[in-house]
Design a protein around this motif. Structure first.
Motif, PDB file in Angstrom:
ATOM      1  N   PRO A 130       6.695 -14.871   4.080  1.00  0.00           N
ATOM      2  CA  PRO A 130       6.399 -15.049   2.652  1.00  0.00           C
ATOM      3  C   PRO A 130       5.188 -14.258   2.141  1.00  0.00           C
ATOM      4  CG  PRO A 130       7.036 -17.140   3.606  1.00  0.00           C
ATOM      5  CD  PRO A 130       6.945 -16.152   4.745  1.00  0.00           C
ATOM      6  N   ALA A 131       4.130 -14.170   2.909  1.00  0.00           N
ATOM      7  CA  ALA A 131       2.940 -13.448   2.462  1.00  0.00           C
ATOM      8  C   ALA A 131       3.174 -11.938   2.374  1.00  0.00           C
ATOM      9  CB  ALA A 131       1.766 -13.746   3.384  1.00  0.00           C
ATOM     10  N   ASP A 132       4.151 -11.417   3.121  1.00  0.00           N
ATOM     11  CA  ASP A 132       4.445  -9.978   3.093  1.00  0.00           C
ATOM     12  C   ASP A 132       5.363  -9.596   1.934  1.00  0.00           C
ATOM     13  OD1 ASP A 132       2.958  -9.920   5.425  1.00  0.00           O
ATOM     14  OD2 ASP A 132       4.390  -8.701   6.532  1.00  0.00           O
ATOM     15  N   ASP A 137       7.290  -5.618  -2.749  1.00  0.00           N
ATOM     16  CA  ASP A 137       7.463  -5.264  -4.157  1.00  0.00           C
ATOM     17  C   ASP A 137       6.473  -4.182  -4.590  1.00  0.00           C
ATOM     18  OD1 ASP A 137       9.510  -7.137  -4.353  1.00  0.00           O
ATOM     19  OD2 ASP A 137       8.166  -8.718  -5.052  1.00  0.00           O
ATOM     20  N   ALA A 138       5.205  -4.325  -4.173  1.00  0.00           N
ATOM     21  CA  ALA A 138       4.186  -3.338  -4.519  1.00  0.00           C
ATOM     22  C   ALA A 138       4.498  -1.986  -3.878  1.00  0.00           C
ATOM     23  CB  ALA A 138       2.808  -3.823  -4.091  1.00  0.00           C
ATOM     24  N   ALA A 141       7.279  -0.307  -5.840  1.00  0.00           N
ATOM     25  CA  ALA A 141       6.755   0.229  -7.092  1.00  0.00           C
ATOM     26  C   ALA A 141       5.945   1.496  -6.839  1.00  0.00           C
ATOM     27  CB  ALA A 141       5.905  -0.818  -7.792  1.00  0.00           C
ATOM     28  N   GLN A 142       5.171   1.503  -5.755  1.00  0.00           N
ATOM     29  CA  GLN A 142       4.309   2.657  -5.453  1.00  0.00           C
ATOM     30  C   GLN A 142       5.128   3.880  -5.048  1.00  0.00           C
ATOM     31  OE1 GLN A 142       0.763   1.674  -3.266  1.00  0.00           O
ATOM     32  NE2 GLN A 142       0.694   3.680  -2.283  1.00  0.00           N
ATOM     33  N   VAL A 143       6.139   3.707  -4.210  1.00  0.00           N
ATOM     34  CA  VAL A 143       6.900   4.878  -3.738  1.00  0.00           C
ATOM     35  C   VAL A 143       7.883   5.388  -4.798  1.00  0.00           C
ATOM     36  CG1 VAL A 143       6.632   4.321  -1.303  1.00  0.00           C
ATOM     37  CG2 VAL A 143       8.697   3.590  -2.500  1.00  0.00           C
TER      38      VAL A 143
END
Length: 147
Positions: A130-132, A137-138, A141-143
């Motif tokens: 869950p923490a990953d 998502d980030a 968005a970055q790639v």
């Protein structure tokens, strides 16, 4: 005067097939601890005393996967220490590209999988720790953002 305890620093790698034009991510499935066994994560681990964050990441990837990497940009988290994992730990994650070795699940993992970054829901459909999951998502968005 009480000393504020900083969270334990963890480091991880979003290993991609190419830093210049990433199309696939190497995901790792955990074997332990019990609550995370069978869930997917970014490989990495704890920063030890005397190590920089990036030194720790290189050491962990060699121990866990038997590989060396070139590090790219960091997938920036909301905290100074990166992404909150729990009340005691935060993780910084860097994009990385293999420079030597063939990734193998040597420690902490039983399966490694190259997963498409775009054109498929395969990556987001994995049972991530869950923490990953917010980091996934980030990363996406970055790639997908123009460089």
């Amino acid at each position: 005067m009480p000393v504020e305890k900083l969270p334990r620093q963890i480091v991880g790698a979003a290993i991609v097939d190419s830093l210049a034009h990433p199309t696939r991510l190497l995901a790792a499935r955990r074997t332990a601890p019990e609550q995370f066994a069978g869930k997917w994560e970014f490989p990495g681990g704890k920063v030890e005393a005397g190590e920089s964050d990036t030194e720790a990441l290189h050491r962990e990837l060699l121990e866990e996967l038997g590989v060396t990497v070139a590090l790219g940009t960091e997938v920036r988290g909301p905290l100074p220490g990166g992404w909150p994992l729990n009340e005691h730990a935060a993780m910084r994650v860097w994009l990385a590209e293999l420079t030597a070795g063939e990734p193998k699940p040597l420690e902490d993992h039983d399966v490694l999988a190259w997963v498409p970054l775009a054109g498929s829901t395969e990556l987001v459909d994995l049972a991530w720790i869950p923490a990953d999951r917010p980091i996934v998502d980030a990363l996406l968005a970055q790639v997908s953002a123009p460089l």
